[in-house]
Motif scaffolding. Sequence first.
Motif, mmCIF file in Angstrom:
data_model
loop_
_atom_site.group_PDB
_atom_site.id
_atom_site.type_symbol
_atom_site.label_atom_id
_atom_site.label_comp_id
_atom_site.label_asym_id
_atom_site.label_seq_id
_atom_site.Cartn_x
_atom_site.Cartn_y
_atom_site.Cartn_z
ATOM 1 N N ILE A 31 0.868 -1.183 0.000
ATOM 2 C CA ILE A 31 0.000 0.000 0.000
ATOM 3 C C ILE A 31 0.904 1.232 0.000
ATOM 4 O O ILE A 31 1.601 1.502 0.968
ATOM 5 N N ASN A 32 0.882 1.955 -1.083
ATOM 6 C CA ASN A 32 1.782 3.109 -1.216
ATOM 7 C C ASN A 32 1.068 4.433 -1.034
ATOM 8 O O ASN A 32 1.706 5.487 -1.045
ATOM 9 N N MET A 33 -0.261 4.377 -0.908
ATOM 10 C CA MET A 33 -1.002 5.647 -0.785
ATOM 11 C C MET A 33 -2.401 5.376 -0.243
ATOM 12 O O MET A 33 -2.916 4.264 -0.362
ATOM 13 N N VAL A 34 -2.990 6.418 0.356
ATOM 14 C CA VAL A 34 -4.422 6.369 0.660
ATOM 15 C C VAL A 34 -5.124 7.532 -0.050
ATOM 16 O O VAL A 34 -6.344 7.647 -0.003
ATOM 17 N N ASP A 35 -4.339 8.364 -0.699
ATOM 18 C CA ASP A 35 -4.902 9.486 -1.461
ATOM 19 C C ASP A 35 -4.736 9.174 -2.951
ATOM 20 O O ASP A 35 -3.606 9.091 -3.446
ATOM 21 N N PRO A 36 -5.849 8.975 -3.670
ATOM 22 C CA PRO A 36 -5.742 8.611 -5.089
ATOM 23 C C PRO A 36 -4.944 9.615 -5.906
ATOM 24 O O PRO A 36 -4.352 9.253 -6.943
ATOM 25 N N GLY A 37 -4.880 10.856 -5.452
ATOM 26 C CA GLY A 37 -4.072 11.849 -6.163
ATOM 27 C C GLY A 37 -2.595 11.452 -6.144
ATOM 28 O O GLY A 37 -1.880 11.587 -7.138
ATOM 29 N N VAL A 38 -2.156 10.942 -5.002
ATOM 30 C CA VAL A 38 -0.780 10.447 -4.906
ATOM 31 C C VAL A 38 -0.653 9.161 -5.720
ATOM 32 O O VAL A 38 0.310 8.947 -6.454
ATOM 33 N N GLY A 39 -1.682 8.318 -5.612
ATOM 34 C CA GLY A 39 -1.657 7.031 -6.319
ATOM 35 C C GLY A 39 -1.504 7.178 -7.824
ATOM 36 O O GLY A 39 -0.830 6.382 -8.474
ATOM 37 N N ALA A 40 -2.113 8.226 -8.364
ATOM 38 C CA ALA A 40 -2.045 8.420 -9.816
ATOM 39 C C ALA A 40 -0.615 8.665 -10.281
ATOM 40 O O ALA A 40 -0.295 8.459 -11.457
ATOM 41 N N ARG A 41 0.239 9.077 -9.371
ATOM 42 C CA ARG A 41 1.646 9.287 -9.747
ATOM 43 C C ARG A 41 2.475 8.012 -9.598
ATOM 44 O O ARG A 41 3.653 7.988 -9.926
ATOM 45 N N ILE A 42 1.853 6.974 -9.039
ATOM 46 C CA ILE A 42 2.587 5.723 -8.812
ATOM 47 C C ILE A 42 2.099 4.620 -9.755
ATOM 48 O O ILE A 42 2.859 3.788 -10.207
ATOM 49 N N THR A 76 -7.337 4.147 -15.690
ATOM 50 C CA THR A 76 -6.107 4.943 -15.550
ATOM 51 C C THR A 76 -6.349 6.116 -14.589
ATOM 52 O O THR A 76 -7.486 6.383 -14.196
ATOM 53 N N GLY A 77 -5.271 6.797 -14.243
ATOM 54 C CA GLY A 77 -5.347 8.051 -13.482
ATOM 55 C C GLY A 77 -5.972 7.908 -12.106
ATOM 56 O O GLY A 77 -5.868 6.870 -11.447
ATOM 57 N N ILE A 78 -6.651 8.970 -11.667
ATOM 58 C CA ILE A 78 -7.229 9.023 -10.326
ATOM 59 C C ILE A 78 -8.251 7.911 -10.129
ATOM 60 O O ILE A 78 -8.344 7.310 -9.060
ATOM 61 N N GLU A 79 -9.003 7.620 -11.179
ATOM 62 C CA GLU A 79 -10.034 6.593 -11.067
ATOM 63 C C GLU A 79 -9.400 5.234 -10.743
ATOM 64 O O GLU A 79 -9.883 4.498 -9.872
ATOM 65 N N ALA A 80 -8.306 4.923 -11.412
ATOM 66 C CA ALA A 80 -7.596 3.668 -11.149
ATOM 67 C C ALA A 80 -7.107 3.636 -9.702
ATOM 68 O O ALA A 80 -7.300 2.645 -8.981
ATOM 69 N N ALA A 81 -6.497 4.724 -9.265
ATOM 70 C CA ALA A 81 -5.927 4.762 -7.920
ATOM 71 C C ALA A 81 -7.035 4.677 -6.861
ATOM 72 O O ALA A 81 -6.850 4.071 -5.801
ATOM 73 N N ILE A 107 8.965 6.775 -1.904
ATOM 74 C CA ILE A 107 9.367 7.419 -3.155
ATOM 75 C C ILE A 107 9.523 8.914 -2.872
ATOM 76 O O ILE A 107 8.522 9.631 -2.752
ATOM 77 N N PRO A 108 10.763 9.386 -2.717
ATOM 78 C CA PRO A 108 10.979 10.781 -2.325
ATOM 79 C C PRO A 108 10.269 11.755 -3.268
ATOM 80 O O PRO A 108 10.347 11.614 -4.492
ATOM 81 N N GLY A 109 9.562 12.700 -2.689
ATOM 82 C CA GLY A 109 8.876 13.701 -3.494
ATOM 83 C C GLY A 109 7.527 13.237 -4.013
ATOM 84 O O GLY A 109 6.755 14.026 -4.551
ATOM 85 N N VAL A 110 7.222 11.935 -3.888
ATOM 86 C CA VAL A 110 5.932 11.432 -4.355
ATOM 87 C C VAL A 110 5.052 11.041 -3.162
ATOM 88 O O VAL A 110 3.947 11.555 -2.997
ATOM 89 N N ASN A 111 5.551 10.117 -2.334
ATOM 90 C CA ASN A 111 4.710 9.667 -1.215
ATOM 91 C C ASN A 111 5.443 9.636 0.123
ATOM 92 O O ASN A 111 4.943 9.055 1.091
ATOM 93 N N ASP A 112 6.629 10.220 0.229
ATOM 94 C CA ASP A 112 7.397 10.073 1.475
ATOM 95 C C ASP A 112 6.649 10.682 2.672
ATOM 96 O O ASP A 112 6.428 10.014 3.680
ATOM 97 N N GLU A 113 6.207 11.919 2.541
ATOM 98 C CA GLU A 113 5.439 12.536 3.637
ATOM 99 C C GLU A 113 4.092 11.835 3.823
ATOM 100 O O GLU A 113 3.610 11.648 4.937
ATOM 101 N N HIS A 114 3.511 11.447 2.710
ATOM 102 C CA HIS A 114 2.186 10.834 2.708
ATOM 103 C C HIS A 114 2.149 9.500 3.466
ATOM 104 O O HIS A 114 1.099 9.079 3.959
ATOM 105 N N LEU A 115 3.297 8.847 3.598
ATOM 106 C CA LEU A 115 3.312 7.539 4.261
ATOM 107 C C LEU A 115 2.940 7.648 5.745
ATOM 108 O O LEU A 115 2.519 6.675 6.363
#
Lengths: 493, 64
Positions: free
Chosen positions: A183-194, A206-211, A239-247
Amino acid sequence: MPEPMISLESLTSTTSFDQLLATAKSGGCASSSCGSSAKPNDMDSAIWEKIKDHPCFSEEAHHYFARMHVAVAPACNIQCNYCNRKYDCANESRPGVVSEKLTPEQALRKVMVVANEVPQLSVLGIAGPGDACYDWKRTKATFEQVAREIPDIKLCVSTNGLALPDHVAELADMNVDHVTITINMVDPGVGARIYPWIFYDHRRYTGIEAARILHERQMLGLEMLTARGILTKINSVMIPGVNDEHLIEVNKWVKERGAFLHNVMPLISDPAHGAYYGLTGQRGPNAMELKALQDRLEGGAKLMRHCRQCRADAVGLLGADRGQEFTLDQIPGEVVYDASKREAYREVVARERGDHVAAKSAATEMVKAAGSGNSLLVAVATKGGGRVNEHFGHSKEFQIYEASPGGISFVGHRKVEQYCRGGWGEDATLDDVIAALEGIDIVLCAKIGECPKDQLTGAGIRATDAYGYDYIETAISALYTAEFGVEPLAAMA
Amino acid sequence: MAFKIIASQCTQCGACVFECPSGAIKFEGEIYVIDPDKCTECKEAFDTQQCASVCPVPKTCVPD
Ligand code: SF4
Ligand code: SF4
Ligand code: SF4
């Protein structure tokens, strides 16, 4: 300190196994808690029973027990930006990497051969190389066949969670009581970048819907597992700059839903692997950044710090992959399982372990009693059994411990290039080892030459083999009191 | 019309096999192949071709 009376590593490497076992059995026991289990005080007994032989779910168990992964599940239902399934290299350790895919029948033979040869084996995991829950038929067939032949082996799966809710009931029926969800995210906005896309309900999203779909399925799966008492470990790729704080947020969500462990792993990113992140220059975190994030997560869901990001076909103790010894061409067509080695090993471990626990709590008391406000970061060369028992030059990784007013805790490991190959060391490698040991105060090992020792000293890192074959915690407490306690500095050279 | 698999790109993950509604994909020898007589392009079953939608490698399951 004398050599241990029972040498676990010799138990597993020798040919005259029976003789060694006899020696081990005749040896006395150094502590009064002989034979007792190593259950930590703050843990429920039922949970301890489930994890005490599981090297990934218990940091304590990982000194004694081994797992193997069989690569029977190549199909996947999502695409991650850190994964490229076309790439494979035998020398590389990275989740999702395998050298050969197996059919369930081939996997069964491989498990039996490994069980015969590697007495530490306690867990069979399926971690892909795709997704174990999506490629369900092959996962299930493998588990059913293995459980019939080796009933006491623990079964566990790793999954991205998308197909997990569909199979929780069957997992419970098959006695799979350990599941890992990435689990790399709980915010689909972050997920769309992963995640560029997922395949779900017969179409590609794809995108936010997929996440968003992935996120909802992951939370549902986790809740379903918790409701059935199946222990879950959450893997998150930092992933620095993508989900590090979000974790930090992820940690809260999974804790609320009953996750047993949270394992934050560094992104492995190299252009040569051909994954999207590698090609776009997305970097992974360094060891100190990872530790800083893990330290901030203390107090949330319990952290796993000893993950080795194993290949999907790894075999052996964590940190010492023996996968290349058990490739298909080395496995006979007919295999008969022989339980004797595994049984004998367990007997010895049960006793050694009680001894280790006693040593550990004595060591912790010593550190606390030193009454110092200081802390010490120690790198240990070990090949298992909870002891300082590896030569500096032979180490492929160091286990990192922190001694502080709160006691002694394991904080992670650092991988290094093996410095010594057949008698001589190379300076370039030693420089790399020194770089990998950034921030470490002292290195503990069974043996070290004068030359590497001097170079380490030059880099501000002390190294000593004065505590060779001691229990790791015993050695660290002696060091700590020598440094900061009332007792004079004795053993350091 | 039918779909085909570009064998040189295929990772042999097998995902397409169990998504195909027509049972048109088989592992033959060393490669996955689509039987053109069985492939329906997923018409009447799904909106998109299942093999192409699940395949992890772009442009590997393509119209013949
Ligand atoms: S990848 Fe981590 S959790 Fe999985 S077997 Fe290796 S150490 Fe255990
Ligand atoms: S297009 Fe549809 S029917 Fe044809 S091979 Fe692909 S999945 Fe099967
Ligand atoms: S899904 Fe794509 S990569 Fe996987 S087997 Fe089918 S064609 Fe090959």
